[in-house]
Write an enzyme that holds these catalytic residues in place. Structure first.
Site, mmCIF file in Angstrom:
data_model
loop_
_atom_site.group_PDB
_atom_site.id
_atom_site.type_symbol
_atom_site.label_atom_id
_atom_site.label_comp_id
_atom_site.label_asym_id
_atom_site.label_seq_id
_atom_site.Cartn_x
_atom_site.Cartn_y
_atom_site.Cartn_z
ATOM 1 N N TYR A 151 0.836 -1.165 0.123
ATOM 2 C CA TYR A 151 0.020 -0.086 0.021
ATOM 3 C C TYR A 151 0.753 1.070 -0.170
ATOM 4 O O TYR A 151 0.606 1.978 -0.483
ATOM 5 C CB TYR A 151 -0.979 0.130 1.214
ATOM 6 C CG TYR A 151 -2.223 -0.468 0.762
ATOM 7 C CD1 TYR A 151 -2.488 -1.657 0.390
ATOM 8 C CD2 TYR A 151 -3.457 0.449 0.644
ATOM 9 C CE1 TYR A 151 -3.770 -2.205 0.030
ATOM 10 C CE2 TYR A 151 -4.517 0.084 0.366
ATOM 11 C CZ TYR A 151 -4.824 -1.168 -0.088
ATOM 12 O OH TYR A 151 -6.207 -1.805 -0.334
ATOM 13 N N GLU A 184 1.546 6.295 -7.031
ATOM 14 C CA GLU A 184 0.398 7.054 -7.657
ATOM 15 C C GLU A 184 0.951 8.492 -7.381
ATOM 16 O O GLU A 184 0.533 9.351 -8.378
ATOM 17 C CB GLU A 184 -0.950 6.887 -7.068
ATOM 18 C CG GLU A 184 -1.309 5.377 -7.445
ATOM 19 C CD GLU A 184 -2.609 5.124 -6.402
ATOM 20 O OE1 GLU A 184 -3.117 5.979 -6.048
ATOM 21 O OE2 GLU A 184 -2.815 3.923 -6.121
#
Length: 361
Positions: A286, A293
């Site tokens: 994560y 991102e």
């Protein structure tokens, strides 16, 4: 050299359907227990009243019993459970009237006939009450349809992300770093399909089809779709950048464990290695996915500033233009907040599924 065989101390108790024998032997090795012609034969090596030795005994039961006893060995004793063929109360354990010297009542489990009948009655009442409660709960006529839908949804998503992961891995081994630059053109169609289908997870949570909280699902799905459709899908300049490979790769690895876990949960199966992977692999993935991102957003900001794409010009007399690149800078802050929300949610889930179980009092 083995010593002479001896009789251990044996304690017994009964219920209407069962007999309980507790053999006072510790560190039992190779117990040989069998019932033939209604006689229990016992022989084992263990540590008893006469030290480490071979102990054996025989008990001819008062009435017929089932020929398959159940044995459970602990460090301090050996427990034997024998099923009676007929449910009734015996006046004694053995066929011979005189009780053998090695046999004594087990006062820890001892009940007289009236106590045993009361215990049996309570169990029957508990069973009847449970049936009444279950009969009051309305059965969902669409239960099987919902379960089938959830199984198919998770299966399709698992196959889709598996195809993405395998395809990217094979191309990485064959082409090396060259595979980074055309990841989007090779994988985007399947990623579009999987991420569009993922919108159903929000609907599933809204209508109560699954018990997953709504906010983490919304944060993850809309965050990914924003990166995929707006940042990558609308800018050709971004589609050939290496960061696309890492964004897609981290997304696919996470889902390789999530969707099979949910699919097996739909049919009441829990595979512990898969549960551990589902609630552990997100710890490194994560943050890495969020970092990829963020890099993707940072690299797109100059392109949006230069092209003016999606910028909003307000009418005169204000004559102000809201740059989309400025919104992307605000989105970076929201991105890390979203990663924190999901991280916190998954940490709680991990404690619930993998943490120490609380002992029931």
């Amino acid at each position: 050299m083995a010593g002479p065989s001896l009789r251990p101390h044996v304690h017994w108790a009964q219920r209407h359907r069962e007999l309980y024998l507790r053999v006072e032997l510790s560190d039992v090795q190779n117990p040989d227990i069998a019932i033939t012609d209604n006689v229990l034969h016992f022989k084992a090596r263990g540590h008893g009243a006469k030290g480490d030795n071979i102990y054996e005994f025989q008990i001819e039961f008062l009435e017929p019993v089932e020929p398959k006893p159940v044995c459970r060995v602990t460090q301090r004793q050996l427990n034997i459970t024998v099923q009676k063929k007929e449910s009734n109360w015996w006046e004694r354990l053995t066929k011979q009237e005189k009780r053998p010297l090695f046999l004594a009542p087990d006062f820890d489990r001892w009940l007289d006939e009236s106590d045993a009948e009361m215990e049996l009655k309570e169990k029957e009442e508990e069973k009847i009450n449970k049936m009444k409660i279950e009969s009051r709960v309305p059965k969902d006529p669409f239960r099987h349809l919902k379960k089938g839908y959830l199984i198919m949804y998770n299966l399709v998503q698992f196959l889709g992300f598996s195809w993405i992961f395998v395809n990217m891995t094979v191309r990485l081994f064959i082409l090396g770093k060259d595979s980074f630059y055309d990841t989007f053109h090779t994988i985007s169609d399947m990623m579009y399909f999987c991420q569009t289908l993922a919108l159903m997870e929000i609907m599933n949570s809204l209508i109560g089809l699954v018990r997953s909280p709504l906010i983490p699902a919304v944060v993850q799905i809309f965050g990914r779709n924003f990166i995929l459709f707006v940042v990558l899908g609308s800018l050709e300049e971004m589609q050939s950048k290496p960061v696309v490979f890492f964004v897609f790769y981290f997304w696919s690895i996470i889902e390789l464990f999530r969707y099979p876990y949910y699919m097996l949960s739909c049919i009441g199966i829990e595979w512990k290695p898969l549960t551990w992977l589902r609630y552990t692999t997100w710890i490194p993935l994560y943050p890495l996915g969020g970092l990829a991102e963020a890099v993707c957003i940072i690299q797109s900001i100059p392109i949006f500033s230069e092209t003016g794409k999606y910028s909003l010009g307000l009418p005169n007399p204000l004559n102000v233009t809201i740059q989309f690149s400025f919104l992307l800078q605000l989105y970076l802050i929201a991105l890390f907040l979203g990663v924190f929300v999901n991280f916190r949610h998954l940490y709680k889930q991990r404690k619930h599924h993998l943490g120490p179980k609380k002992r029931k009092m």
